[in-house]
Design a protein around this motif. Structure first.
Motif, PDB file in Angstrom:
ATOM      1  N   LEU A 105      -1.362   2.028   5.196  1.00  0.00           N
ATOM      2  CA  LEU A 105      -0.960   2.775   3.971  1.00  0.00           C
ATOM      3  C   LEU A 105      -0.318   3.898   4.397  1.00  0.00           C
ATOM      4  O   LEU A 105       0.307   4.261   3.383  1.00  0.00           O
ATOM      5  CB  LEU A 105      -2.562   3.511   4.115  1.00  0.00           C
ATOM      6  N   LYS A 106       0.033   4.499   5.514  1.00  0.00           N
ATOM      7  CA  LYS A 106       0.407   5.811   5.776  1.00  0.00           C
ATOM      8  C   LYS A 106       2.150   5.530   5.531  1.00  0.00           C
ATOM      9  O   LYS A 106       2.725   6.358   5.150  1.00  0.00           O
ATOM     10  CB  LYS A 106       0.941   6.390   7.838  1.00  0.00           C
ATOM     11  N   VAL A 107       2.764   4.546   5.496  1.00  0.00           N
ATOM     12  CA  VAL A 107       4.023   3.953   5.681  1.00  0.00           C
ATOM     13  C   VAL A 107       4.334   3.977   4.386  1.00  0.00           C
ATOM     14  O   VAL A 107       4.649   4.284   3.255  1.00  0.00           O
ATOM     15  CB  VAL A 107       4.253   2.853   6.335  1.00  0.00           C
ATOM     16  N   PHE A 108       3.320   3.318   3.723  1.00  0.00           N
ATOM     17  CA  PHE A 108       3.790   3.193   1.869  1.00  0.00           C
ATOM     18  C   PHE A 108       3.476   4.483   1.169  1.00  0.00           C
ATOM     19  O   PHE A 108       4.513   5.117   0.946  1.00  0.00           O
ATOM     20  CB  PHE A 108       1.869   2.610   1.364  1.00  0.00           C
ATOM     21  N   GLY A 109       2.584   5.575   1.253  1.00  0.00           N
ATOM     22  CA  GLY A 109       2.598   6.909   0.908  1.00  0.00           C
ATOM     23  C   GLY A 109       3.464   7.513   1.135  1.00  0.00           C
ATOM     24  O   GLY A 109       3.958   8.352   0.618  1.00  0.00           O
ATOM     25  N   SER A 110       3.854   7.311   2.747  1.00  0.00           N
ATOM     26  CA  SER A 110       5.568   8.359   3.336  1.00  0.00           C
ATOM     27  C   SER A 110       6.166   7.882   2.741  1.00  0.00           C
ATOM     28  O   SER A 110       7.140   8.526   2.190  1.00  0.00           O
ATOM     29  CB  SER A 110       5.694   8.551   4.506  1.00  0.00           C
ATOM     30  N   GLY A 111       6.818   6.851   1.882  1.00  0.00           N
ATOM     31  CA  GLY A 111       7.604   5.956   1.011  1.00  0.00           C
ATOM     32  C   GLY A 111       8.106   6.596  -0.167  1.00  0.00           C
ATOM     33  O   GLY A 111       8.520   7.410  -0.706  1.00  0.00           O
ATOM     34  N   LEU A 112       6.467   6.730  -0.538  1.00  0.00           N
ATOM     35  CA  LEU A 112       6.447   6.722  -1.610  1.00  0.00           C
ATOM     36  C   LEU A 112       6.202   8.732  -2.232  1.00  0.00           C
ATOM     37  O   LEU A 112       6.860   8.881  -3.073  1.00  0.00           O
ATOM     38  CB  LEU A 112       4.346   6.447  -2.386  1.00  0.00           C
ATOM     39  N   ARG A 113       6.413   9.497  -1.626  1.00  0.00           N
ATOM     40  CA  ARG A 113       6.341  10.490  -1.513  1.00  0.00           C
ATOM     41  C   ARG A 113       7.730  10.576  -1.381  1.00  0.00           C
ATOM     42  O   ARG A 113       9.080  11.578  -1.741  1.00  0.00           O
ATOM     43  CB  ARG A 113       5.647  11.801   0.004  1.00  0.00           C
ATOM     44  N   LYS A 114       8.378  10.134  -0.357  1.00  0.00           N
ATOM     45  CA  LYS A 114      10.043  10.516  -0.872  1.00  0.00           C
ATOM     46  C   LYS A 114      10.792   9.759  -1.681  1.00  0.00           C
ATOM     47  O   LYS A 114      11.909  10.529  -2.025  1.00  0.00           O
ATOM     48  CB  LYS A 114      10.610   8.939   0.525  1.00  0.00           C
ATOM     49  N   ILE A 115      10.410   8.822  -2.421  1.00  0.00           N
ATOM     50  CA  ILE A 115      11.018   8.651  -3.851  1.00  0.00           C
ATOM     51  C   ILE A 115      10.835   9.848  -4.920  1.00  0.00           C
ATOM     52  O   ILE A 115      11.540   9.785  -5.629  1.00  0.00           O
ATOM     53  CB  ILE A 115      10.001   7.435  -4.207  1.00  0.00           C
ATOM     54  N   ARG A 116       9.738   9.951  -4.677  1.00  0.00           N
ATOM     55  CA  ARG A 116       8.934  10.653  -5.352  1.00  0.00           C
ATOM     56  C   ARG A 116      10.076  12.279  -5.495  1.00  0.00           C
ATOM     57  O   ARG A 116      10.342  12.514  -6.113  1.00  0.00           O
ATOM     58  CB  ARG A 116       8.015  11.612  -5.496  1.00  0.00           C
ATOM     59  N   GLN A 117      10.216  12.371  -3.824  1.00  0.00           N
ATOM     60  CA  GLN A 117      10.842  14.326  -3.998  1.00  0.00           C
ATOM     61  C   GLN A 117      12.571  13.605  -3.814  1.00  0.00           C
ATOM     62  O   GLN A 117      13.448  14.350  -4.231  1.00  0.00           O
ATOM     63  CB  GLN A 117      11.136  14.119  -2.059  1.00  0.00           C
ATOM     64  N   GLN A 118      12.625  12.387  -3.834  1.00  0.00           N
ATOM     65  CA  GLN A 118      14.510  12.645  -4.669  1.00  0.00           C
ATOM     66  C   GLN A 118      14.202  12.028  -5.866  1.00  0.00           C
ATOM     67  O   GLN A 118      15.861  12.600  -6.950  1.00  0.00           O
ATOM     68  CB  GLN A 118      14.733  10.318  -4.142  1.00  0.00           C
ATOM     69  N   HIS A 157      -2.453  11.970  -4.454  1.00  0.00           N
ATOM     70  CA  HIS A 157      -3.089  13.008  -3.263  1.00  0.00           C
ATOM     71  C   HIS A 157      -3.060  11.849  -2.050  1.00  0.00           C
ATOM     72  O   HIS A 157      -2.141  11.786  -0.849  1.00  0.00           O
ATOM     73  CB  HIS A 157      -3.111  14.446  -3.588  1.00  0.00           C
ATOM     74  N   LYS A 158      -4.549  11.697  -2.415  1.00  0.00           N
ATOM     75  CA  LYS A 158      -4.445  10.484  -0.966  1.00  0.00           C
ATOM     76  C   LYS A 158      -3.925   9.253  -1.112  1.00  0.00           C
ATOM     77  O   LYS A 158      -3.475   9.283   0.521  1.00  0.00           O
ATOM     78  CB  LYS A 158      -5.894  10.200  -1.278  1.00  0.00           C
ATOM     79  N   ILE A 159      -3.138   8.273  -1.541  1.00  0.00           N
ATOM     80  CA  ILE A 159      -2.610   7.664  -1.461  1.00  0.00           C
ATOM     81  C   ILE A 159      -0.910   8.315  -0.615  1.00  0.00           C
ATOM     82  O   ILE A 159      -0.650   7.110  -0.006  1.00  0.00           O
ATOM     83  CB  ILE A 159      -1.733   6.715  -2.787  1.00  0.00           C
ATOM     84  N   GLU A 160      -0.063   9.246  -0.979  1.00  0.00           N
ATOM     85  CA  GLU A 160       1.139   9.917  -0.525  1.00  0.00           C
ATOM     86  C   GLU A 160       0.632   9.865   0.910  1.00  0.00           C
ATOM     87  O   GLU A 160       1.450   9.727   1.494  1.00  0.00           O
ATOM     88  CB  GLU A 160       1.144  11.077  -1.237  1.00  0.00           C
ATOM     89  N   VAL A 161      -0.627  10.299   0.868  1.00  0.00           N
ATOM     90  CA  VAL A 161      -1.087  10.534   2.561  1.00  0.00           C
ATOM     91  C   VAL A 161      -1.613   9.626   3.367  1.00  0.00           C
ATOM     92  O   VAL A 161      -2.069   9.948   4.416  1.00  0.00           O
ATOM     93  CB  VAL A 161      -1.838  12.368   2.730  1.00  0.00           C
ATOM     94  N   GLY A 162      -1.518   8.419   3.009  1.00  0.00           N
ATOM     95  CA  GLY A 162      -1.974   7.145   3.508  1.00  0.00           C
ATOM     96  C   GLY A 162      -3.611   7.522   3.916  1.00  0.00           C
ATOM     97  O   GLY A 162      -4.665   6.810   4.852  1.00  0.00           O
ATOM     98  N   GLN A 163      -4.682   8.439   3.323  1.00  0.00           N
ATOM     99  CA  GLN A 163      -5.917   8.460   2.588  1.00  0.00           C
ATOM    100  C   GLN A 163      -6.258   7.440   2.189  1.00  0.00           C
ATOM    101  O   GLN A 163      -7.984   7.237   1.913  1.00  0.00           O
ATOM    102  CB  GLN A 163      -6.268   9.371   3.085  1.00  0.00           C
ATOM    103  N   ARG A 164      -5.935   6.215   1.276  1.00  0.00           N
ATOM    104  CA  ARG A 164      -6.506   5.705   0.003  1.00  0.00           C
ATOM    105  C   ARG A 164      -6.655   4.468   0.200  1.00  0.00           C
ATOM    106  O   ARG A 164      -4.703   4.554  -0.128  1.00  0.00           O
ATOM    107  CB  ARG A 164      -7.019   6.512  -1.226  1.00  0.00           C
ATOM    108  N   GLU A 165      -6.583   3.499  -0.297  1.00  0.00           N
ATOM    109  CA  GLU A 165      -6.385   1.975  -0.710  1.00  0.00           C
ATOM    110  C   GLU A 165      -5.552   2.065  -1.729  1.00  0.00           C
ATOM    111  O   GLU A 165      -5.709   3.090  -2.815  1.00  0.00           O
ATOM    112  CB  GLU A 165      -7.197   0.318  -0.049  1.00  0.00           C
ATOM    113  N   ILE A 166      -4.867   0.645  -2.071  1.00  0.00           N
ATOM    114  CA  ILE A 166      -3.725   0.278  -3.201  1.00  0.00           C
ATOM    115  C   ILE A 166      -4.565  -0.676  -4.382  1.00  0.00           C
ATOM    116  O   ILE A 166      -4.474  -1.485  -3.127  1.00  0.00           O
ATOM    117  CB  ILE A 166      -1.892   0.473  -2.825  1.00  0.00           C
ATOM    118  N   TYR A 167      -4.375  -0.534  -5.053  1.00  0.00           N
ATOM    119  CA  TYR A 167      -6.020  -1.508  -6.289  1.00  0.00           C
ATOM    120  C   TYR A 167      -4.611  -2.034  -6.351  1.00  0.00           C
ATOM    121  O   TYR A 167      -4.099  -1.770  -6.847  1.00  0.00           O
ATOM    122  CB  TYR A 167      -6.832  -1.363  -6.988  1.00  0.00           C
TER     123      TYR A 167
END
Length: 335
Positions: A94-107, A127-137
């Motif tokens: 989840l942390k990798v996915f969230g960090s990747g999502l944040r990077k794409i958003r920033q780009q 926000h919880k998804i970006e910081v890896g604190q929530r599962e993705i459905y």
């Protein structure tokens, strides 16, 4: 299911218990549901300024008392829980996915609020998804990808490539830094952004700028003056953020007609009073006073005698005084 993120570790429960107050009473007086108060005490629900100040008033505590310090048991519990969750989320990806999502958003130049809106999510959930604190459905993947003009598989591929290239290392380490932040105003380690764990500190700063300490209350024929921020009131808009402002409640026995009853008198400790000013006069050196000392103060009209000596003129009855400190009154507000 992912656990709720601890976003505001606080001392509210400890202060409530110390006051012998039940959670039901706090909920009733604060106008909140029992569930909401429970979540606030656990630190998993955000507070706004108004709610925070109201709870302080109900509990009879200072604003700074709400926020945890590194020595508090709550701090250790919060840090341990965040570390455990981060470890769990790292293993699940989840942390990798969230960090990747944040990077794409920033780009793409989007703010987190814009990204959340485009994905059809609340800001808190996104926000919880970006910081890896929530599962993705499953039903959330497509809207997330579409918000960045990508397909679901394209989104996964892009995040995987970012991870392989090492582009996410810095962002992942930033998420880890949240554990170091104990939400205390002025804490030197509190350097991350609002979505990196400083919600509480920013809430404190924002609320504190709108408050003014009440240093004086009527006592006999004078005003009992004590430099303490335990009692605070909302500052008039024009005085917000001015650190040297304080308030006193005038003594109705010595108003002399120039200060209305049931009012707050605001003075600026950085402005010495001059002849012609209205002032808060203090029987001591203001800068040498500590939080435990109570001395007399008065509301006076500042005057100058024929020899050029400045003094304070009291009224009802008239009385000439020569206090050690006189601060200019900058505003009077009716209650």
């Amino acid at each position: 299911m992912a656990q709720e993120e601890i976003i505001f570790p606080n001392n509210i429960r400890n202060i409530r218990l110390a006051n012998g107050m039940k959670m039901t009473e706090l909920a009733r007086r604060a106008g909140l549901s029992l569930s909401a108060v429970s979540k606030i005490e656990k630190g998993v629900r955000r507070l706004n300024q108004k709610q925070l100040l109201n709870i302080c008033n109900i509990l009879g505590c200072k604003l700074s008392d709400i926020f945890i310090k590194e020595s508090d048991d709550v701090a250790d519990q919060w840090q341990s829980e965040i570390k455990r969750r981060m470890s769990d989320n790292e293993n699940s990806g989840l942390k990798v996915f969230g960090s990747g999502l944040r990077k794409i958003r920033q780009q793409t130049g989007k703010t987190i609020a814009q990204a959340a809106k485009d994905a059809g999510m609340t800001l808190s959930v996104y926000h919880k998804i970006e910081v890896g604190q929530r599962e993705i459905y499953q039903n959330e993947i497509e809207p997330l990808a579409k918000s960045f003009a990508l397909g679901a598989e394209e989104l996964f591929d892009k995040i995987a490539n970012l991870y392989k290239s090492g582009a996410l290392n810095k962002q992942i380490s930033k998420v880890k830094e949240r554990v170091k932040s104990v939400l205390v105003p002025g804490n030197p380690v509190s350097g991350m952004d609002m979505h990196g764990g400083l919600y509480g500190a920013k809430l404190y700063d924002s609320a504190r700028k709108k408050l003014v300490p009440v240093f004086g209350t009527p006592a006999g024929k004078a005003i009992a003056f004590k430099k303490s921020d335990k009692t605070m009131i909302v500052a008039p808009m024009t005085l917000e953020g001015r650190a040297e402002i304080y308030a006193v409640i005038p003594n109705p026995k010595r108003l002399g007609g120039f200060v209305p009853e049931k009012s707050y008198v605001f003075a600026d400790a950085s402005i010495p009073a001059k002849p012609g000013d209205l002032a808060v006069a203090i029987d001591a050196d203001f800068n040498s006073l500590d939080d435990d000392t109570t001395i007399n103060a008065y509301i006076v009209s500042v005057r100058q005698d024929s020899k050029g000596k400045v003094y304070g003129q009291m009224s009802s009855p008239d009385e000439k005084i020569t206090p050690q400190t006189m601060h200019k009154v900058v505003m009077i507000v009716m209650e």
